[in-house]
Scaffold this motif. Sequence first.
Motif, PDB file in Angstrom:
ATOM      1  N   LEU A 108       0.831  -1.208   0.000  1.00 59.70           N
ATOM      2  CA  LEU A 108       0.000   0.000   0.000  1.00 59.70           C
ATOM      3  C   LEU A 108       0.867   1.259   0.000  1.00 59.70           C
ATOM      4  O   LEU A 108       0.599   2.215  -0.724  1.00 59.70           O
ATOM      5  N   HIS A 109       1.926   1.239   0.797  1.00 61.05           N
ATOM      6  CA  HIS A 109       2.824   2.392   0.846  1.00 61.05           C
ATOM      7  C   HIS A 109       3.601   2.554  -0.471  1.00 61.05           C
ATOM      8  O   HIS A 109       3.782   3.677  -0.949  1.00 61.05           O
ATOM      9  N   TYR A 110       4.062   1.435  -1.055  1.00 64.20           N
ATOM     10  CA  TYR A 110       4.760   1.510  -2.346  1.00 64.20           C
ATOM     11  C   TYR A 110       3.858   2.127  -3.406  1.00 64.20           C
ATOM     12  O   TYR A 110       4.255   3.029  -4.145  1.00 64.20           O
ATOM     13  N   VAL A 111       2.625   1.627  -3.493  1.00 61.60           N
ATOM     14  CA  VAL A 111       1.681   2.111  -4.503  1.00 61.60           C
ATOM     15  C   VAL A 111       1.301   3.565  -4.236  1.00 61.60           C
ATOM     16  O   VAL A 111       1.240   4.384  -5.169  1.00 61.60           O
ATOM     17  N   ALA A 112       1.053   3.898  -2.978  1.00 63.16           N
ATOM     18  CA  ALA A 112       0.712   5.289  -2.645  1.00 63.16           C
ATOM     19  C   ALA A 112       1.837   6.220  -3.086  1.00 63.16           C
ATOM     20  O   ALA A 112       1.585   7.281  -3.668  1.00 63.16           O
ATOM     21  N   HIS A 113       3.066   5.812  -2.837  1.00 62.66           N
ATOM     22  CA  HIS A 113       4.220   6.612  -3.252  1.00 62.66           C
ATOM     23  C   HIS A 113       4.213   6.801  -4.769  1.00 62.66           C
ATOM     24  O   HIS A 113       4.387   7.916  -5.267  1.00 62.66           O
ATOM     25  N   ASP A 114       3.997   5.707  -5.511  1.00 61.23           N
ATOM     26  CA  ASP A 114       3.961   5.780  -6.978  1.00 61.23           C
ATOM     27  C   ASP A 114       2.816   6.662  -7.478  1.00 61.23           C
ATOM     28  O   ASP A 114       2.932   7.311  -8.514  1.00 61.23           O
ATOM     29  N   MET A 115       1.690   6.649  -6.751  1.00 57.26           N
ATOM     30  CA  MET A 115       0.522   7.438  -7.152  1.00 57.26           C
ATOM     31  C   MET A 115       0.599   8.884  -6.658  1.00 57.26           C
ATOM     32  O   MET A 115      -0.277   9.694  -6.958  1.00 57.26           O
ATOM     33  N   GLY A 116       1.642   9.204  -5.883  1.00 56.11           N
ATOM     34  CA  GLY A 116       1.771  10.548  -5.342  1.00 56.11           C
ATOM     35  C   GLY A 116       0.807  10.828  -4.200  1.00 56.11           C
ATOM     36  O   GLY A 116       0.461  11.971  -3.947  1.00 56.11           O
TER      37      GLY A 116
ATOM     38  N   VAL B 179      -7.938   2.557   4.787  1.00 57.38           N
ATOM     39  CA  VAL B 179      -6.912   3.549   4.464  1.00 57.38           C
ATOM     40  C   VAL B 179      -7.519   4.935   4.589  1.00 57.38           C
ATOM     41  O   VAL B 179      -8.575   5.206   4.029  1.00 57.38           O
ATOM     42  N   LYS B 180      -6.836   5.790   5.318  1.00 57.89           N
ATOM     43  CA  LYS B 180      -7.231   7.197   5.393  1.00 57.89           C
ATOM     44  C   LYS B 180      -6.131   7.993   4.691  1.00 57.89           C
ATOM     45  O   LYS B 180      -5.028   8.157   5.224  1.00 57.89           O
ATOM     46  N   PRO B 181      -6.439   8.479   3.489  1.00 57.51           N
ATOM     47  CA  PRO B 181      -5.425   9.257   2.776  1.00 57.51           C
ATOM     48  C   PRO B 181      -5.358  10.684   3.321  1.00 57.51           C
ATOM     49  O   PRO B 181      -6.328  11.188   3.886  1.00 57.51           O
ATOM     50  N   ALA B 182      -4.231  11.329   3.138  1.00 55.55           N
ATOM     51  CA  ALA B 182      -4.101  12.726   3.553  1.00 55.55           C
ATOM     52  C   ALA B 182      -5.018  13.607   2.714  1.00 55.55           C
ATOM     53  O   ALA B 182      -5.561  14.597   3.212  1.00 55.55           O
ATOM     54  N   ASP B 183      -5.212  13.243   1.450  1.00 60.64           N
ATOM     55  CA  ASP B 183      -6.103  13.967   0.545  1.00 60.64           C
ATOM     56  C   ASP B 183      -7.436  13.226   0.489  1.00 60.64           C
ATOM     57  O   ASP B 183      -7.508  12.101  -0.017  1.00 60.64           O
TER      58      ASP B 183
ATOM     59  N   ASP C 158      -8.113   8.353  -4.652  1.00 58.90           N
ATOM     60  CA  ASP C 158      -8.808   7.144  -5.100  1.00 58.90           C
ATOM     61  C   ASP C 158      -8.295   5.941  -4.292  1.00 58.90           C
ATOM     62  O   ASP C 158      -7.389   5.229  -4.721  1.00 58.90           O
ATOM     63  N   VAL C 159      -8.883   5.733  -3.125  1.00 60.00           N
ATOM     64  CA  VAL C 159      -8.461   4.657  -2.221  1.00 60.00           C
ATOM     65  C   VAL C 159      -8.737   3.290  -2.840  1.00 60.00           C
ATOM     66  O   VAL C 159      -7.936   2.362  -2.686  1.00 60.00           O
ATOM     67  N   ASP C 160      -9.830   3.142  -3.566  1.00 55.73           N
ATOM     68  CA  ASP C 160     -10.136   1.851  -4.204  1.00 55.73           C
ATOM     69  C   ASP C 160      -9.056   1.465  -5.205  1.00 55.73           C
ATOM     70  O   ASP C 160      -8.642   0.309  -5.268  1.00 55.73           O
ATOM     71  N   ALA C 161      -8.579   2.435  -5.997  1.00 55.06           N
ATOM     72  CA  ALA C 161      -7.503   2.154  -6.950  1.00 55.06           C
ATOM     73  C   ALA C 161      -6.213   1.807  -6.220  1.00 55.06           C
ATOM     74  O   ALA C 161      -5.480   0.909  -6.635  1.00 55.06           O
ATOM     75  N   LEU C 162      -5.947   2.508  -5.137  1.00 53.22           N
ATOM     76  CA  LEU C 162      -4.761   2.230  -4.327  1.00 53.22           C
ATOM     77  C   LEU C 162      -4.789   0.785  -3.841  1.00 53.22           C
ATOM     78  O   LEU C 162      -3.811   0.044  -3.990  1.00 53.22           O
ATOM     79  N   ILE C 163      -5.903   0.358  -3.266  1.00 50.55           N
ATOM     80  CA  ILE C 163      -6.022  -1.005  -2.733  1.00 50.55           C
ATOM     81  C   ILE C 163      -5.931  -2.032  -3.852  1.00 50.55           C
ATOM     82  O   ILE C 163      -5.245  -3.050  -3.718  1.00 50.55           O
TER      83      ILE C 163
ATOM     84  N   ARG D 190      -0.337  10.339  -0.028  1.00 51.41           N
ATOM     85  CA  ARG D 190       0.212  10.124   1.306  1.00 51.41           C
ATOM     86  C   ARG D 190      -0.859   9.469   2.163  1.00 51.41           C
ATOM     87  O   ARG D 190      -2.002   9.928   2.206  1.00 51.41           O
ATOM     88  N   ILE D 191      -0.492   8.375   2.813  1.00 52.80           N
ATOM     89  CA  ILE D 191      -1.406   7.670   3.708  1.00 52.80           C
ATOM     90  C   ILE D 191      -1.281   8.300   5.089  1.00 52.80           C
ATOM     91  O   ILE D 191      -0.204   8.320   5.678  1.00 52.80           O
ATOM     92  N   GLU D 192      -2.398   8.802   5.597  1.00 57.00           N
ATOM     93  CA  GLU D 192      -2.407   9.403   6.931  1.00 57.00           C
ATOM     94  C   GLU D 192      -2.558   8.333   8.004  1.00 57.00           C
ATOM     95  O   GLU D 192      -1.941   8.409   9.059  1.00 57.00           O
ATOM     96  N   ALA D 193      -3.416   7.346   7.740  1.00 54.92           N
ATOM     97  CA  ALA D 193      -3.616   6.245   8.694  1.00 54.92           C
ATOM     98  C   ALA D 193      -3.957   4.986   7.909  1.00 54.92           C
ATOM     99  O   ALA D 193      -4.617   5.036   6.871  1.00 54.92           O
ATOM    100  N   LEU D 194      -3.498   3.871   8.446  1.00 50.97           N
ATOM    101  CA  LEU D 194      -3.685   2.582   7.791  1.00 50.97           C
ATOM    102  C   LEU D 194      -4.020   1.543   8.851  1.00 50.97           C
ATOM    103  O   LEU D 194      -3.374   1.487   9.903  1.00 50.97           O
ATOM    104  N   ALA D 195      -5.039   0.752   8.594  1.00 48.08           N
ATOM    105  CA  ALA D 195      -5.396  -0.354   9.489  1.00 48.08           C
ATOM    106  C   ALA D 195      -5.645  -1.582   8.627  1.00 48.08           C
ATOM    107  O   ALA D 195      -6.440  -1.546   7.683  1.00 48.08           O
ATOM    108  N   VAL D 196      -4.934  -2.653   8.920  1.00 44.53           N
ATOM    109  CA  VAL D 196      -5.070  -3.911   8.180  1.00 44.53           C
ATOM    110  C   VAL D 196      -5.288  -5.028   9.189  1.00 44.53           C
ATOM    111  O   VAL D 196      -4.524  -5.158  10.149  1.00 44.53           O
TER     112      VAL D 196
END
Length: 136
Positions: free
Chosen positions: A60-68, A98-102, A106-111, A70-76
């Motif tokens: 999730l962090h790798y993909v978020a980085h690639d998508m530009g 996932v709680k994005p900073a923005d 698109d959280v669904d695409a991220l996941i 920032r993940i504010e909070a993550l629970a798995v």
Amino acid sequence: MAMMSVTLRSIPDTDATIGWSGEHSVVVDRPAGKAGGSGLGFNGGELLGLAIGGCFCNDLHYVAHDMGLRIEALAVDVNIEFDGQPLIATAATIDVRVKPADAGADVDALIARAQAISTISNSLSRGLPVRVTAPR
């Protein structure tokens, strides 16, 4: 082809094992009272869940980085079903929040992208062969 190795050795005066790779370590044991276990560490099923979930968190962090993003909070949360004799893992479910900073991200695409690249989940889904040797 990439390769990764881990090492496990018994811990003196216990029936537990310590495993490590590089500078990181984890204690492996059975629950207290089960087959000599003392509950000093995770059992194999728990480690499997941590491997699945930990890998997915990293993805999730790798993909978020690639998508530009920032993940504010993550629970798995990972749930693994076991069945049979011998007992084997038969299914795993990863619940992701996932709680994005923005707020408009698109959280669904991220996941979905994280799921597509997840090394551990994809390896297990495709039937990772395991070979046991006993070098002398």
